[in-house]
Structures are given as C-alpha cells and as structure tokens.
Write a protein that holds these residues in place. Structure first.
Motif, mmCIF file in Angstrom:
data_model
loop_
_atom_site.group_PDB
_atom_site.id
_atom_site.type_symbol
_atom_site.label_atom_id
_atom_site.label_comp_id
_atom_site.label_asym_id
_atom_site.label_seq_id
_atom_site.Cartn_x
_atom_site.Cartn_y
_atom_site.Cartn_z
ATOM 1 N N MET A 46 -13.229 -11.810 -45.654
ATOM 2 C CA MET A 46 -13.993 -12.859 -44.988
ATOM 3 C C MET A 46 -13.118 -13.907 -44.322
ATOM 4 O O MET A 46 -13.449 -14.418 -43.249
ATOM 5 N N GLU A 50 -11.191 -11.347 -37.331
ATOM 6 C CA GLU A 50 -11.498 -9.941 -37.046
ATOM 7 C C GLU A 50 -10.362 -9.248 -36.306
ATOM 8 O O GLU A 50 -10.033 -8.095 -36.582
ATOM 9 N N THR A 74 -18.221 -10.374 -47.707
ATOM 10 C CA THR A 74 -19.243 -11.335 -48.090
ATOM 11 C C THR A 74 -20.232 -11.445 -46.940
ATOM 12 O O THR A 74 -19.872 -11.850 -45.835
ATOM 13 N N LEU A 75 -21.477 -11.110 -47.191
ATOM 14 C CA LEU A 75 -22.440 -10.896 -46.118
ATOM 15 C C LEU A 75 -23.218 -12.165 -45.750
ATOM 16 O O LEU A 75 -24.413 -12.125 -45.486
ATOM 17 N N ILE A 76 -22.513 -13.291 -45.697
ATOM 18 C CA ILE A 76 -23.160 -14.520 -45.250
ATOM 19 C C ILE A 76 -23.095 -14.646 -43.725
ATOM 20 O O ILE A 76 -23.682 -15.556 -43.153
ATOM 21 N N ARG A 77 -22.365 -13.737 -43.100
ATOM 22 C CA ARG A 77 -22.348 -13.634 -41.632
ATOM 23 C C ARG A 77 -22.129 -12.167 -41.274
ATOM 24 O O ARG A 77 -21.826 -11.343 -42.141
ATOM 25 N N ASP A 78 -22.275 -11.831 -40.009
ATOM 26 C CA ASP A 78 -22.142 -10.445 -39.572
ATOM 27 C C ASP A 78 -20.723 -9.937 -39.838
ATOM 28 O O ASP A 78 -19.747 -10.510 -39.357
ATOM 29 N N GLN A 79 -20.625 -8.869 -40.614
ATOM 30 C CA GLN A 79 -19.321 -8.328 -41.000
ATOM 31 C C GLN A 79 -19.113 -6.901 -40.488
ATOM 32 O O GLN A 79 -18.186 -6.226 -40.923
ATOM 33 N N GLY A 99 -25.796 -10.881 -49.589
ATOM 34 C CA GLY A 99 -26.587 -10.631 -48.390
ATOM 35 C C GLY A 99 -27.209 -9.259 -48.447
ATOM 36 O O GLY A 99 -27.112 -8.545 -49.457
ATOM 37 N N TRP A 232 -18.938 -22.418 -46.662
ATOM 38 C CA TRP A 232 -19.862 -21.583 -47.418
ATOM 39 C C TRP A 232 -20.907 -22.497 -48.045
ATOM 40 O O TRP A 232 -20.896 -22.753 -49.251
#
Length: 345
Positions: A46, A50, A74-79, A99, A232
C-alpha cells in the motif's frame, strides 16, 4: 512432533508461522530471514507507488524466490494495478483485507495465485469459499496495527473455523510464542500470523527505538484508538502509548483537526514527503526526526516479548514451544482420562 498442517503443505514451508506485513519494516533482508527459517512473510504494497512496485519487488526476488513470500494489499483504495504489477513480478501468494476482495480474488486466481483473506466476521468467513479464497486469516481484536476483528482471538477463532466450511484458517492477534501456536492448532487453525513478535526481530527494518518499546510494553501501555489516521481515516488500531497519545489525552481527546500538534512535521518519508504527527505510518530504521512521536503498532502479545531476537530464533522458539505445549496437553488429557471418576469429584 512435526507441525505439518494444511498451511505448510500449501506454501511449501516447514513451520506453520507467517510474518505479517510490517510496512517499511519488511525488507528483502527480513523476508529472506523468514524464508530461511522455514516460515513465510508478506510484504505490504500500500505504501509503495504503483510505478515502483516492479523494481521494488525485483530487489526481493534477487535474494529470495518469489514463491517463498507474498504481497499484501489493503483494499481501502483501488489496488488492481498494484496487484497486476506483483503478479507480473512472479508473486503467486496474495493477501487481501479491509475491503471487498471479490475482484482481486478473480484477478489473482486467473494468474494461478494462492489468495489469503483477513476476516473478523463470521459472515465474511462463510462467503470465502464462493469467492474462491484459499486461506482465511482470522484476526482477533487482540491484534496490533489496524483491526478488523470483532472479538478476541480465543473466542473468534473457533467460530471462524466453523464458518469457513473447510477452508484453512490462520490465527492472528495476541500470538507471540509457542503456547499461542499450540492453542491455535487445538482450536482448529492451520497456523499463526504474527506481526508484533516480528517487529522486535533483529532483521526487521523497524526503528530500533520502536522495537525496544515493544519489548518494554506492558498491558497498560497498549491502546486501541483511531488516533493515527493520517492516510487511513476512521480505522481502529492498537498502538503503544507515546508522547503523541499523551498530548492528545491531556487535551481532552479532541477530534481530528483539533488535536495538539495537528499538521506538525516530525520527520520525512524516504521520498521526501513530510511525515506528519498522527500519520498512519510507523517509524523505520534510519528515520530522521522525532521517531518516538510516530505510531508504534503492537498487539496484546507485546508483554510476552522479552527481547529483540534473530528471526531464525523466533521461529524455532515458537515451533519448539508449540511442540512442548502440545505434548503437555496430550499428557494432561491422558491423565484426566485415566483418573477414576471418584477421584475427580
């Protein structure tokens, strides 16, 4: 008593022990040490840009085979792009949490990857099979760092095992020694997931002061809070009390945006970006600034940790301690069974 489980068979490891992702504390040196000890480690993606993931993971795969460690998202945003980059780098073990995992499970499984999913609710465990998840991580509320668990590990784990419908389960939260591993195995888990214990390892790249604070922490030093929310927001987590916590409590625990020192720069990230008080990152080796004011994540297992030790010694101690605990449990069971009923009244 070899501790061979469905987890060790699935990952091709010797010990049913997984090192949780430690943020910047996980490095090629640390991951190699875990793999060489016969265990398995996950690396968090995370905090990585990228564009840097392929080159960063290449630093790992030059010293440890990509099948011997995994990546955590951590799927709190597009991964999805981070996951694609990791799969392109040859990683075939993926850990998901925080997420909806469904699109990521499909993406990972299409590449032939093994998928872990960290859960804290029975409803999530019950739908894991339909999603195609291979291994569940049951995170109890005893854990350090960010929390999804809805109950303590000792109560939650057997319920998650029952709800999982045969999917292997790994226990996380409050485990730092062989007794914890033995207990998890007895309750139906196939292994354990430890973060706090590995923070206080020689090879982790966590700040030395942070490591020592884990060793020195007592139960009264631990706090579940939402305080370190920079990057976060609104996520519960467990930390060791420090000067930032004390200042906030002395000010009456004001809400975010009104806390003492809000926006104060206490250091810098490796990319030069300011490291602010209340950020969600924890201090790492070589951190320049007020490391003590940062987030020191630790679970309820911290009081069980009495020294900063090599990874190999930690893994060996956990396995040996579990073998001893299981032998004692077996002997105690035999004693109870063989004792005449009249003597037990």
């Amino acid at each position: 008593m070899p501790l061979h489980t469905a987890l060790t068979a699935r990952l091709g490891i010797d010990a049913p022990v997984i090192a949780a992702p430690l943020g910047r504390g996980s490095t090629p040196r640390f991951v190699t040490a875990v793999a060489d000890a016969g265990a398995f480690a996950f690396v968090a993606l995370m905090h990585m840009p990228e564009a840097d993931i392929v080159t960063t993971l290449a630093d790992y795969t030059r010293v440890v085979e990509p099948t011997r460690f995994g990546v955590n998202l951590t799927l709190i945003r597009d991964q999805r792009r981070r996951l694609a980059a990791a799969l392109d780098a040859g990683i075939r073990t993926v850990s998901l949490w925080y997420g909806d995992p469904e699109p990521y499970v499909e993406q990972a499984k299409a590449a032939g990857a093994t998928v872990f999913w960290t859960v804290g609710r029975l409803a999530d465990a019950a739908r894991a099979a339909d999603l195609g998840v291979d291994v569940l991580v049951c995170q109890g509320r005893d854990a350090g760092g960010h929390l999804v668990g809805t109950a303590g590990t000792i109560a939650l784990l057997p319920a998650i095992v029952d709800a999982a419908g045969g999917i292997p389960v790994v226990a996380a939260g409050g485990i730092a020694d062989g007794r914890g591993l033995a207990s998890a195995l007895i309750m139906g888990a196939e292994g354990v997931w430890m973060g706090t214990r590995f923070v206080a390892s020689e090879e982790s790249a966590n700040h030395p002061g942070y490591k020592q604070r884990v060793v020195d922490a007592g139960f009264d030093d631990l706090l579940e809070t939402r305080l370190f929310d920079g990057g976060w927001p609104d996520s519960p987590h467990r930390v060791i009390r420090n000067s930032t916590v004390s200042r906030w409590e002395e000010a009456g625990c004001p809400r975010s945006g009104q806390r003492p020192g809000e926006g104060e720069v206490i250091g810098a990230h490796p990319n030069g970006r300011s490291f602010l008080r209340y950020t969600d990152a924890s201090p790492w080796e070589g951190f320049e600034g007020d490391w003590e004011a940062g987030a020191h994540y630790a679970g309820a297992s911290a009081p069980l940790i009495h020294g900063i030790e090599p990874v190999a010694r930690i893994v060996a101690s956990v396995v040996e301690g579990a073998e001893l605990a299981l032998r004692r449990a077996t002997a105690a069971t035999r004693t109870v069974i063989s004792t005449p009923e009249s003597e037990t009244r």
